[in-house]
Design a protein around this motif. Structure first.
Motif, PDB file in Angstrom:
ATOM      1  N   GLN A 213       0.810  -1.212   0.000  1.00  0.00           N
ATOM      2  CA  GLN A 213       0.000   0.000   0.000  1.00  0.00           C
ATOM      3  C   GLN A 213       0.850   1.271   0.000  1.00  0.00           C
ATOM      4  O   GLN A 213       0.291   2.374   0.001  1.00  0.00           O
ATOM      5  CB  GLN A 213      -0.918   0.013   1.223  1.00  0.00           C
ATOM      6  CG  GLN A 213      -1.968  -1.077   1.208  1.00  0.00           C
ATOM      7  CD  GLN A 213      -2.949  -0.930   2.352  1.00  0.00           C
ATOM      8  OE1 GLN A 213      -3.273   0.159   2.807  1.00  0.00           O
ATOM      9  NE2 GLN A 213      -3.443  -2.056   2.846  1.00  0.00           N
TER      10      GLN A 213
ATOM     11  N   TRP B  53       1.506   4.656   3.921  1.00  0.00           N
ATOM     12  CA  TRP B  53       1.182   3.235   3.701  1.00  0.00           C
ATOM     13  C   TRP B  53       0.084   2.752   4.646  1.00  0.00           C
ATOM     14  O   TRP B  53      -0.275   1.600   4.646  1.00  0.00           O
ATOM     15  CB  TRP B  53       2.423   2.376   3.907  1.00  0.00           C
ATOM     16  CG  TRP B  53       3.037   2.529   5.271  1.00  0.00           C
ATOM     17  CD1 TRP B  53       2.698   1.856   6.415  1.00  0.00           C
ATOM     18  CD2 TRP B  53       4.083   3.440   5.645  1.00  0.00           C
ATOM     19  NE1 TRP B  53       3.465   2.293   7.474  1.00  0.00           N
ATOM     20  CE2 TRP B  53       4.339   3.256   7.024  1.00  0.00           C
ATOM     21  CE3 TRP B  53       4.833   4.387   4.935  1.00  0.00           C
ATOM     22  CZ2 TRP B  53       5.296   3.998   7.709  1.00  0.00           C
ATOM     23  CZ3 TRP B  53       5.793   5.121   5.615  1.00  0.00           C
ATOM     24  CH2 TRP B  53       6.020   4.915   6.990  1.00  0.00           C
TER      25      TRP B  53
ATOM     26  N   TRP C  63      -5.416   8.781   4.370  1.00  0.00           N
ATOM     27  CA  TRP C  63      -4.143   8.107   4.595  1.00  0.00           C
ATOM     28  C   TRP C  63      -3.316   8.888   5.600  1.00  0.00           C
ATOM     29  O   TRP C  63      -3.315  10.122   5.605  1.00  0.00           O
ATOM     30  CB  TRP C  63      -3.375   7.973   3.281  1.00  0.00           C
ATOM     31  CG  TRP C  63      -4.025   7.049   2.304  1.00  0.00           C
ATOM     32  CD1 TRP C  63      -4.931   7.381   1.340  1.00  0.00           C
ATOM     33  CD2 TRP C  63      -3.843   5.637   2.209  1.00  0.00           C
ATOM     34  NE1 TRP C  63      -5.322   6.269   0.640  1.00  0.00           N
ATOM     35  CE2 TRP C  63      -4.665   5.175   1.148  1.00  0.00           C
ATOM     36  CE3 TRP C  63      -3.061   4.710   2.889  1.00  0.00           C
ATOM     37  CZ2 TRP C  63      -4.724   3.849   0.775  1.00  0.00           C
ATOM     38  CZ3 TRP C  63      -3.121   3.385   2.524  1.00  0.00           C
ATOM     39  CH2 TRP C  63      -3.947   2.964   1.474  1.00  0.00           C
TER      40      TRP C  63
END
Length: 302
Positions: free
Chosen positions: A7, A83, A276
């Motif tokens: 990711q 990530w 994120w």
């Protein structure tokens, strides 16, 4: 760990384009700092080494090299490496669910009083109370599968629809469980809010291998004194589904509520996409540490 690596990405990757002018400036700076470059054109290199002191040795820890490192670290920080997803700061929204109900003559058997279909209706009503406000839809199936109601928070509407289900209303007799699960899964995917499928059935046909793409739970309608039809376990294996057996109390409803509340990814909060966690700020201590060298006397002229 491997999932986090997969990711990994940058939130603002276009900032990395500035690495090209950084490399160009670094190369020009090194070229200007090489004081012996012009003499190599007119003096033999072997002789030139004896005429210069330290001119042919380059220090790794030099202002131009460190400036390039600082520029690279700064670009990485500004580009926003990440990530890991952030949890929603708002109250977690309830996961949608699709109730898939078998409506065949076998569901009118009275071994599960008053009938298997009526017991399914009772359990659905109890489950809707525990899932108050959670979007819930309905698919009915026999020999064919039909969308009765898309996911809605209106529990009264769904209760009314389930109360009207009867085998003589179904256009075709049979057991199209696979089509019903596929229809329910497609309905959830079109909604874009995640969710899972809950099947109310007393038996299941032989299913072809294939994944629905959403979590599936089979609620086996059978008298508590008897084990569930073996076809339920076989269908669960194909659908990668959990199986919950009927109980005389509300323990089964509690188990179903827990499964529907936790199965699959939670839907995003209204007006909010995936968020994120930015990790670029972890590079700021390194930037500050390298920047301290510019306060050293004579460093810039080194």
């Amino acid at each position: 760990m491997m999932g986090e690596v997969a990711q990994f990405h940058f939130l603002r990757p276009w900032w990395l384009v500035l690495a090209l002018p950084a490399l160009g400036l670094w190369w020009l700076q090194r070229r200007e700092a090489d004081t012996t470059a012009r003499w190599r054109r007119v003096i033999d290199p072997v002789l030139l080494r004896h005429l210069t002191i330290g001119g042919d040795r380059r220090r790794w820890l030099s202002p131009e090299n460190l400036l390039l490192v600082l520029w690279a670290l700064g670009l990485l920080a500004v580009a926003g490496p990440t990530w890991r997803q952030l949890p929603s700061p708002f109250a977690q929204a309830a996961r949608p669910a699709m109730f898939v109900v078998k409506v065949t003559p076998s569901m009118l058997e009275r071994d599960l009083a008053p009938t298997r279909l009526d017991r399914a209706r009772q359990k659905m009503a109890d489950l809707l109370k525990l899932r108050e406000g959670a979007p819930t839809g309905l698919v009915a199936y026999a020999g064919s599968a039909h969308l009765v109601l898309p996911p809605t928070p209106d529990a009264a509407a769904l209760t009314t629809m389930t109360g009207a289900l009867a085998p003589d209303l179904m256009p075709r007799q049979g057991d199209a469980l696979g089509d019903a699960v596929t229809l329910a899964a497609d309905t959830l995917r079109r909604g874009g809010q995640g969710g899972s499928v809950l099947v109310f059935a007393d038996a299941a046909p032989t299913l072809a291998e294939g994944a629905s793409g959403v979590p599936v739970t089979l609620y086996a309608l059978h008298p508590p004194s008897r084990e569930a039809d073996p076809s339920i376990a076989a269908a669960a294996a194909v659908l990668h589904a959990d199986v919950v057996d009927v109980t005389l109390d509300d323990a089964d409803v509690g188990d179903l509520a827990h499964i529907l509340a936790t199965a699959g990814a939670p839907p995003p909060a209204p007006g909010e996409g995936v968020r994120w966690e930015e990790a670029g700020y972890w590079l700021t201590p390194l930037l500050a540490l390298f920047a301290l060298l510019w306060f050293r006397r004579g460093w810039v002229l080194a």
